[in-house]
Motif scaffolding. Structure first.
Motif, PDB file in Angstrom:
ATOM      1  N   TYR A  54      45.634  47.094  48.431  1.00 31.79           N
ATOM      2  CA  TYR A  54      46.214  48.226  47.686  1.00 31.79           C
ATOM      3  C   TYR A  54      45.960  48.070  46.195  1.00 31.79           C
ATOM      4  O   TYR A  54      45.538  48.999  45.515  1.00 31.79           O
ATOM      5  N   ARG A  55      46.185  46.889  45.680  1.00 28.75           N
ATOM      6  CA  ARG A  55      45.993  46.681  44.243  1.00 28.75           C
ATOM      7  C   ARG A  55      44.505  46.563  43.895  1.00 28.75           C
ATOM      8  O   ARG A  55      44.071  47.055  42.863  1.00 28.75           O
ATOM      9  N   ALA A  56      43.729  45.911  44.748  1.00 28.87           N
ATOM     10  CA  ALA A  56      42.294  45.774  44.487  1.00 28.87           C
ATOM     11  C   ALA A  56      41.606  47.139  44.441  1.00 28.87           C
ATOM     12  O   ALA A  56      40.639  47.336  43.705  1.00 28.87           O
ATOM     13  N   LEU A  57      42.126  48.105  45.215  1.00 27.10           N
ATOM     14  CA  LEU A  57      41.538  49.446  45.218  1.00 27.10           C
ATOM     15  C   LEU A  57      41.832  50.216  43.931  1.00 27.10           C
ATOM     16  O   LEU A  57      41.240  51.267  43.696  1.00 27.10           O
ATOM     17  N   TYR A  58      42.712  49.687  43.114  1.00 27.30           N
ATOM     18  CA  TYR A  58      42.925  50.285  41.803  1.00 27.30           C
ATOM     19  C   TYR A  58      41.679  50.120  40.930  1.00 27.30           C
ATOM     20  O   TYR A  58      41.431  50.938  40.048  1.00 27.30           O
ATOM     21  N   ILE A  59      40.916  49.074  41.141  1.00 28.31           N
ATOM     22  CA  ILE A  59      39.758  48.781  40.293  1.00 28.31           C
ATOM     23  C   ILE A  59      38.756  49.938  40.307  1.00 28.31           C
ATOM     24  O   ILE A  59      38.352  50.408  39.235  1.00 28.31           O
ATOM     25  N   PRO A  60      38.338  50.458  41.479  1.00 26.65           N
ATOM     26  CA  PRO A  60      37.453  51.630  41.445  1.00 26.65           C
ATOM     27  C   PRO A  60      38.112  52.840  40.764  1.00 26.65           C
ATOM     28  O   PRO A  60      37.433  53.618  40.093  1.00 26.65           O
ATOM     29  N   ASN A  61      39.435  52.979  40.920  1.00 26.16           N
ATOM     30  CA  ASN A  61      40.145  54.067  40.268  1.00 26.16           C
ATOM     31  C   ASN A  61      40.059  53.933  38.751  1.00 26.16           C
ATOM     32  O   ASN A  61      39.868  54.923  38.044  1.00 26.16           O
ATOM     33  N   TRP A  62      40.216  52.726  38.239  1.00 21.92           N
ATOM     34  CA  TRP A  62      40.114  52.510  36.788  1.00 21.92           C
ATOM     35  C   TRP A  62      38.711  52.857  36.283  1.00 21.92           C
ATOM     36  O   TRP A  62      38.556  53.458  35.226  1.00 21.92           O
ATOM     37  N   ILE A  63      37.708  52.451  37.033  1.00 21.42           N
ATOM     38  CA  ILE A  63      36.323  52.744  36.646  1.00 21.42           C
ATOM     39  C   ILE A  63      36.086  54.255  36.652  1.00 21.42           C
ATOM     40  O   ILE A  63      35.522  54.817  35.702  1.00 21.42           O
ATOM     41  N   ASP A 121      43.591  52.023  30.719  1.00 19.98           N
ATOM     42  CA  ASP A 121      44.878  51.396  30.451  1.00 19.98           C
ATOM     43  C   ASP A 121      44.683  49.883  30.523  1.00 19.98           C
ATOM     44  O   ASP A 121      44.635  49.304  31.603  1.00 19.98           O
ATOM     45  N   LYS A 122      44.571  49.257  29.357  1.00 19.47           N
ATOM     46  CA  LYS A 122      44.231  47.832  29.303  1.00 19.47           C
ATOM     47  C   LYS A 122      45.285  46.953  29.971  1.00 19.47           C
ATOM     48  O   LYS A 122      44.938  45.977  30.635  1.00 19.47           O
ATOM     49  N   ILE A 123      46.556  47.289  29.806  1.00 24.68           N
ATOM     50  CA  ILE A 123      47.610  46.473  30.427  1.00 24.68           C
ATOM     51  C   ILE A 123      47.508  46.548  31.947  1.00 24.68           C
ATOM     52  O   ILE A 123      47.586  45.527  32.639  1.00 24.68           O
ATOM     53  N   ALA A 124      47.316  47.741  32.483  1.00 19.48           N
ATOM     54  CA  ALA A 124      47.197  47.906  33.934  1.00 19.48           C
ATOM     55  C   ALA A 124      45.957  47.191  34.461  1.00 19.48           C
ATOM     56  O   ALA A 124      46.008  46.560  35.526  1.00 19.48           O
ATOM     57  N   VAL A 125      44.861  47.273  33.727  1.00 14.12           N
ATOM     58  CA  VAL A 125      43.623  46.623  34.167  1.00 14.12           C
ATOM     59  C   VAL A 125      43.776  45.106  34.164  1.00 14.12           C
ATOM     60  O   VAL A 125      43.449  44.434  35.145  1.00 14.12           O
ATOM     61  N   ILE A 126      44.297  44.551  33.087  1.00 15.15           N
ATOM     62  CA  ILE A 126      44.425  43.092  32.989  1.00 15.15           C
ATOM     63  C   ILE A 126      45.420  42.560  34.023  1.00 15.15           C
ATOM     64  O   ILE A 126      45.145  41.567  34.706  1.00 15.15           O
ATOM     65  N   SER A 127      46.558  43.236  34.180  1.00 14.68           N
ATOM     66  CA  SER A 127      47.526  42.783  35.183  1.00 14.68           C
ATOM     67  C   SER A 127      46.965  42.960  36.599  1.00 14.68           C
ATOM     68  O   SER A 127      47.232  42.140  37.476  1.00 14.68           O
ATOM     69  N   GLY A 128      46.187  44.003  36.817  1.00 19.67           N
ATOM     70  CA  GLY A 128      45.556  44.211  38.124  1.00 19.67           C
ATOM     71  C   GLY A 128      44.512  43.155  38.437  1.00 19.67           C
ATOM     72  O   GLY A 128      44.401  42.689  39.578  1.00 19.67           O
ATOM     73  N   ILE A 129      43.744  42.773  37.435  1.00 23.09           N
ATOM     74  CA  ILE A 129      42.766  41.696  37.628  1.00 23.09           C
ATOM     75  C   ILE A 129      43.487  40.384  37.924  1.00 23.09           C
ATOM     76  O   ILE A 129      43.077  39.628  38.809  1.00 23.09           O
ATOM     77  N   LEU A 130      44.581  40.128  37.193  1.00 18.70           N
ATOM     78  CA  LEU A 130      45.387  38.929  37.460  1.00 18.70           C
ATOM     79  C   LEU A 130      45.878  38.925  38.904  1.00 18.70           C
ATOM     80  O   LEU A 130      45.778  37.909  39.599  1.00 18.70           O
ATOM     81  N   GLN A 131      46.383  40.054  39.368  1.00 22.33           N
ATOM     82  CA  GLN A 131      46.881  40.132  40.735  1.00 22.33           C
ATOM     83  C   GLN A 131      45.752  39.901  41.744  1.00 22.33           C
ATOM     84  O   GLN A 131      45.950  39.203  42.741  1.00 22.33           O
TER      85      GLN A 131
END
Length: 188
Positions: free
Chosen positions: A134-143, A153-163
């Protein structure tokens, strides 16, 4: 007779998700986006509270002994990061940032339970995988949003990468064991 058998699910991870959703969706009280948005936010909050209720009700004390991770470290770290990394120093913004940071590490108690037991039921491993996916699929959404809306959204991207990094070891073991139809057991 107890018909529910809840093995390998971390109550602390589920409680952390309640805090994530409540702190993220506080805007329900003062900002209306759409009926769909409101209903989905309410669904996330109510369903996560219900899961914690069920875990408290049906989980035996012997099953709680593996759920030992000191979750307050995650809450404290997420709060400190929220104070440092936010777009506006307001309560709502800090709580939104807090929810992102906490969500990025909320799975750690679940992974500790998995580590302590050494193995997990198939449904539990699929559940953990779905949380990470679920969280990994955010990455294509960010792109996509970066190229179509010109913003990121830098905070969402960095926290998502951390997760995603936190989940990476689990994903590897999941692929090696579950996808290849072997019993899920951690390497010794």
């Amino acid at each position: 007779m107890n018909i529910f058998r809840i093995l390998g699910i971390s109550l602390k991870t589920q409680a952390a998700y309640v805090v994530v959703f409540v702190s993220r969706y506080l805007d329900l009280f003062f900002r209306y986006v759409s009926l769909y948005n409101t209903l989905m936010k309410l669904f996330f909050i109510v369903s996560s509270i219900y899961v914690v209720f069920l875990l408290n009700r049906y989980k035996k004390n012997s099953e709680k002994t593996n759920d030992i991770f000191p979750v307050w470290y995650l809450f404290g770290g997420a709060f400190v990061f929220a104070l440092i990394f936010n777009y506006e120093f307001s309560i709502v913004e800090i709580l939104w940032s807090f929810s992102l940071w906490l969500e990025s590490v909320a799975i750690i108690p679940q992974l500790v339970v998995l580590q302590r037991t050494g193995e997990a039921q198939l449904l539990t491993t699929h559940y953990i995988f779905a949380l990470g996916l679920y969280r990994a699929l955010y990455i294509p959404n960010w792109i996509y949003r970066y190229y179509t809306e010109g913003r990121m959204d830098k905070i969402a991207v960095i926290s998502g990468i951390l997760q995603t990094i936190v989940y990476s070891d689990f994903f590897y073991i999941y692929y090696k064991k579950v996808v290849k139809n072997l019993k899920f057991k951690l390497p010794e």
